[in-house]
Scaffold this motif. Structure first.
Motif, PDB file in Angstrom:
ATOM      1  N   GLN A 253       0.829  -1.207   0.000  1.00 28.46           N
ATOM      2  CA  GLN A 253       0.000   0.000   0.000  1.00 28.46           C
ATOM      3  C   GLN A 253       0.865   1.259   0.000  1.00 28.46           C
ATOM      4  N   ALA A 254       1.965   1.229   0.793  1.00 25.33           N
ATOM      5  CA  ALA A 254       2.856   2.388   0.858  1.00 25.33           C
ATOM      6  C   ALA A 254       3.475   2.691  -0.501  1.00 25.33           C
ATOM      7  N   LEU A 255       3.670   1.657  -1.321  1.00 25.89           N
ATOM      8  CA  LEU A 255       4.230   1.847  -2.656  1.00 25.89           C
ATOM      9  C   LEU A 255       3.159   2.160  -3.701  1.00 25.89           C
ATOM     10  N   CYS A 256       2.064   1.405  -3.659  1.00 25.03           N
ATOM     11  CA  CYS A 256       1.071   1.480  -4.741  1.00 25.03           C
ATOM     12  C   CYS A 256       0.151   2.692  -4.657  1.00 25.03           C
ATOM     13  N   ALA A 257      -0.264   3.063  -3.428  1.00 27.49           N
ATOM     14  CA  ALA A 257      -1.228   4.155  -3.301  1.00 27.49           C
ATOM     15  C   ALA A 257      -0.704   5.464  -3.891  1.00 27.49           C
ATOM     16  N   PRO A 258       0.521   5.894  -3.543  1.00 29.36           N
ATOM     17  CA  PRO A 258       1.019   7.140  -4.149  1.00 29.36           C
ATOM     18  C   PRO A 258       1.280   6.998  -5.644  1.00 29.36           C
ATOM     19  N   ALA A 259       1.683   5.792  -6.079  1.00 33.74           N
ATOM     20  CA  ALA A 259       1.921   5.581  -7.509  1.00 33.74           C
ATOM     21  C   ALA A 259       0.629   5.674  -8.305  1.00 33.74           C
ATOM     22  N   GLU A 260      -0.432   5.116  -7.750  1.00 34.78           N
ATOM     23  CA  GLU A 260      -1.729   5.153  -8.441  1.00 34.78           C
ATOM     24  C   GLU A 260      -2.215   6.581  -8.635  1.00 34.78           C
ATOM     25  N   ARG A 261      -1.888   7.453  -7.678  1.00 34.05           N
ATOM     26  CA  ARG A 261      -2.287   8.856  -7.822  1.00 34.05           C
ATOM     27  C   ARG A 261      -1.536   9.524  -8.967  1.00 34.05           C
ATOM     28  N   GLU A 262      -0.423   8.907  -9.379  1.00 29.67           N
ATOM     29  CA  GLU A 262       0.341   9.398 -10.532  1.00 29.67           C
ATOM     30  C   GLU A 262       0.096   8.524 -11.763  1.00 29.67           C
ATOM     31  N   GLU A 263      -0.939   7.659 -11.676  1.00 29.77           N
ATOM     32  CA  GLU A 263      -1.332   6.764 -12.773  1.00 29.77           C
ATOM     33  C   GLU A 263      -0.205   5.804 -13.165  1.00 29.77           C
ATOM     34  N   VAL A 264       0.465   5.276 -12.144  1.00 29.26           N
ATOM     35  CA  VAL A 264       1.538   4.294 -12.340  1.00 29.26           C
ATOM     36  C   VAL A 264       1.187   3.028 -11.562  1.00 29.26           C
ATOM     37  N   GLU A 265       1.483   1.873 -12.154  1.00 27.28           N
ATOM     38  CA  GLU A 265       1.191   0.592 -11.517  1.00 27.28           C
ATOM     39  C   GLU A 265       2.460  -0.236 -11.373  1.00 27.28           C
ATOM     40  N   TYR A 266       2.401  -1.244 -10.487  1.00 30.15           N
ATOM     41  CA  TYR A 266       3.495  -2.187 -10.281  1.00 30.15           C
ATOM     42  C   TYR A 266       3.040  -3.585 -10.675  1.00 30.15           C
ATOM     43  N   GLU A 267       3.931  -4.319 -11.313  1.00 31.91           N
ATOM     44  CA  GLU A 267       3.681  -5.736 -11.504  1.00 31.91           C
ATOM     45  C   GLU A 267       3.880  -6.456 -10.172  1.00 31.91           C
ATOM     46  N   GLN A 268       3.179  -7.580  -9.997  1.00 29.32           N
ATOM     47  CA  GLN A 268       3.263  -8.299  -8.726  1.00 29.32           C
ATOM     48  C   GLN A 268       4.690  -8.728  -8.398  1.00 29.32           C
ATOM     49  N   LYS A 269       5.443  -9.179  -9.391  1.00 28.46           N
ATOM     50  CA  LYS A 269       6.816  -9.616  -9.134  1.00 28.46           C
ATOM     51  C   LYS A 269       7.703  -8.451  -8.706  1.00 28.46           C
ATOM     52  N   ARG A 298       8.762   3.155 -17.782  1.00 33.01           N
ATOM     53  CA  ARG A 298       7.312   3.326 -18.024  1.00 33.01           C
ATOM     54  C   ARG A 298       6.531   2.484 -17.013  1.00 33.01           C
ATOM     55  N   SER A 299       5.216   2.691 -17.008  1.00 30.31           N
ATOM     56  CA  SER A 299       4.304   1.872 -16.209  1.00 30.31           C
ATOM     57  C   SER A 299       3.804   0.705 -17.071  1.00 30.31           C
ATOM     58  N   PRO A 300       3.651  -0.489 -16.496  1.00 30.66           N
ATOM     59  CA  PRO A 300       3.854  -0.853 -15.097  1.00 30.66           C
ATOM     60  C   PRO A 300       5.327  -1.075 -14.759  1.00 30.66           C
ATOM     61  N   VAL A 301       5.667  -0.883 -13.498  1.00 32.69           N
ATOM     62  CA  VAL A 301       7.023  -1.111 -13.017  1.00 32.69           C
ATOM     63  C   VAL A 301       7.250  -2.618 -12.914  1.00 32.69           C
ATOM     64  N   THR A 302       8.379  -3.085 -13.397  1.00 31.81           N
ATOM     65  CA  THR A 302       8.661  -4.517 -13.433  1.00 31.81           C
ATOM     66  C   THR A 302       9.753  -4.901 -12.432  1.00 31.81           C
ATOM     67  N   ALA A 303       9.902  -6.212 -12.230  1.00 34.28           N
ATOM     68  CA  ALA A 303      10.967  -6.708 -11.361  1.00 34.28           C
ATOM     69  C   ALA A 303      12.332  -6.344 -11.932  1.00 34.28           C
ATOM     70  N   ALA A 304      12.447  -6.318 -13.249  1.00 32.92           N
ATOM     71  CA  ALA A 304      13.714  -5.917 -13.868  1.00 32.92           C
ATOM     72  C   ALA A 304      14.065  -4.479 -13.516  1.00 32.92           C
ATOM     73  N   ASP A 305      13.054  -3.611 -13.453  1.00 36.52           N
ATOM     74  CA  ASP A 305      13.295  -2.216 -13.049  1.00 36.52           C
ATOM     75  C   ASP A 305      13.834  -2.155 -11.624  1.00 36.52           C
ATOM     76  N   VAL A 306      13.272  -2.995 -10.746  1.00 35.13           N
ATOM     77  CA  VAL A 306      13.721  -3.021  -9.348  1.00 35.13           C
ATOM     78  C   VAL A 306      15.167  -3.484  -9.265  1.00 35.13           C
ATOM     79  N   ARG A 307      15.502  -4.531 -10.036  1.00 29.01           N
ATOM     80  CA  ARG A 307      16.873  -5.049 -10.004  1.00 29.01           C
ATOM     81  C   ARG A 307      17.876  -4.011 -10.499  1.00 29.01           C
ATOM     82  N   VAL A 308      17.514  -3.241 -11.500  1.00 28.75           N
ATOM     83  CA  VAL A 308      18.407  -2.196 -12.007  1.00 28.75           C
ATOM     84  C   VAL A 308      18.573  -1.080 -10.987  1.00 28.75           C
ATOM     85  N   ALA A 309      17.495  -0.745 -10.278  1.00 29.66           N
ATOM     86  CA  ALA A 309      17.510   0.391  -9.350  1.00 29.66           C
ATOM     87  C   ALA A 309      18.106   0.050  -7.990  1.00 29.66           C
TER      88      ALA A 309
END
Length: 415
Positions: A253-269, A298-309
């Motif tokens: 929720q801490a990650l998704c709620a603010p992202a949704e307000r910016e029209e960005v989503e996360y993949e489950q992985k 871009r949205s949705p954010v992927t696990a690959a994005d997390v690994r790079v960051a």
């Protein structure tokens, strides 16, 4: 994605865009405020937890709740080398100023301010509780109160007597206007023993007479032991709430709620990996979330994005969260902490699972054995680390890190 729109906020005491997982604590405090306002008996509140779990953020949020109910409030941050006299006086001055516009008798306010001034001016050097010509400049208080200091009330020089009288008089002002006063104390484990004893005595007196004044403290996990050492009844005097890491639902929720307000989503992985990296600690959630946002194309954010960051987030934590603390330690203290970190890992290997740093309490005797030293010879390093807030002793004969994942960080550092 646009870094300007990045919603995450890793920072000391900085409120995250979504205060997730703290609904129970907010509800409990709402009940406390209502009960006190109705003259019902209620205990003061103590929040305990490791660094980075959001104690200061929660403390500020609770203060906002009190202000919303028209309570008088004041907040201080304790320091180990400073008496409570000056900061408590400043906090109560602010609280009563908030109540003054609602009071029908200005003379009552002036009377209290006279007592407050006498209390503040009676202080001596930090922790001494006595007036002295050698008072340090930083401990001299310029209250900006036009009324003369009162005589014979809260000015005995005994901090326990004076604090009881001062808080009782402050509560009386709140009673006049049908509301309450809340004093918020951050880093409460750093209050010196004499002042802790006085604070416990004052809270005990206030609870017995049902006065509408409460203290809300926040500190490291050993805060209950600090209070208990001062007054044996403190374990029954306060309501203790342990502030822990976020569970999986709250972290998402801490990650998704603010992202949704910016029209960005996360993949489950991606969320799975972010929870694995952060461990659910609020500060880490924000740090990894911020770095991931800046790297995701871009949205949705992927696990690959997390690994790079992740390396960037870890590098920032290594400098600002872990490194700044490590640099404060002397060579002897670093040696002590490295031994703690190694023993924590060894204990995990014996069970087949690496122990989480939050629970990695290590016996001091084992540290001495690992370093080939007598326990007594390591006491100065241990005591200095406790004073610096890098480790704490939750149980007699053991120590643990105040910072989550600190042992993991130390194991990556060259000797």
């Amino acid at each position: 994605m646009d870094p300007v729109r990045n919603p995450y906020a890793p920072g000391a005491g900085q409120r995250p865009p979504e205060l997730a997982g703290r609904g129970r604590e907010l509800d409990v405090f709402d009940v406390v405020l209502e009960r006190v306002a109705r003259g019902r008996p209620e205990r003061s509140l103590m929040l305990t937890g490791l660094r980075g779990v959001g104690k200061t953020v929660l403390l500020n949020t609770l203060r906002s709740q009190a202000i919303g109910r028209l309570w008088g409030t004041g907040k201080i941050e304790a320091r180990p080398d400073q008496s409570l006299r000056r900061p408590v006086a400043a906090a109560l001055h602010m609280a009563v100023r908030e109540l003054a516009p609602h009071h029908r008798a200005p003379d009552r306010i002036d009377g209290f301010l006279g007592v407050l001034k006498a209390f503040a001016l009676r202080g001596g050097p930090a922790g001494s509780g006595r007036g002295s010509a050698t008072t340090k400049l930083r401990d001299r208080w310029q209250p900006g109160i036009d009324v003369p200091a009162a005589s014979g009330r809260a000015d005995s020089g005994d901090i326990e007597i004076d604090l009881v009288e001062l808080l009782t008089d402050a509560a009386s002002v709140a009673t006049d206007v049908g509301t309450g006063i809340a004093v918020f104390i951050d880093e409460m484990q750093d209050v010196n023993p004499e002042d802790v004893s006085a604070l416990c005595a004052a809270c005990h007196e206030l609870s017995q007479i049902g006065a509408p004044l409460i203290v809300v403290g926040a500190g490291l996990p050993h805060l209950p032991a600090v209070l208990s050492a001062a007054k044996s009844y403190s374990e029954r005097l306060f309501r203790y709430q342990r502030i822990d890491r976020l569970d999986r639902v709250a972290a998402d929720q801490a990650l998704c709620a603010p992202a949704e307000r910016e029209e960005v989503e996360y993949e489950q992985k991606a969320l799975d990996l972010l929870y694995e990296k952060s461990g659910g600690y609020p500060y880490f959630v924000q740090a990894y979330g911020k770095a991931t946002w800046d790297h995701a194309p871009r949205s949705p954010v992927t696990a690959a994005d997390v690994r790079v960051a992740a390396p960037e987030a870890e590098a920032e934590l290594a400098v600002g969260f872990f490194g700044s603390r490590f640099e404060r330690a002397t060579p002897a203290e670093r040696e002590y902490m490295r031994a703690m970190a190694t023993l924590s890992l060894v204990a995990g290997e014996e069970t087949g699972v690496e122990r989480d740093d939050m629970d990695a309490a290590v016996p001091t005797a084992e540290i001495a054995r690992a370093l080939g030293r007598k326990p007594a010879s390591l006491s100065p390093a241990r005591d200095a680390l406790i004073k610096k807030g890098l480790i704490y002793s939750g149980e007699r004969g053991t120590v643990a890190f105040t910072v989550p994942h600190f042992g993991r960080y130390l194991r990556t550092q060259p000797a």
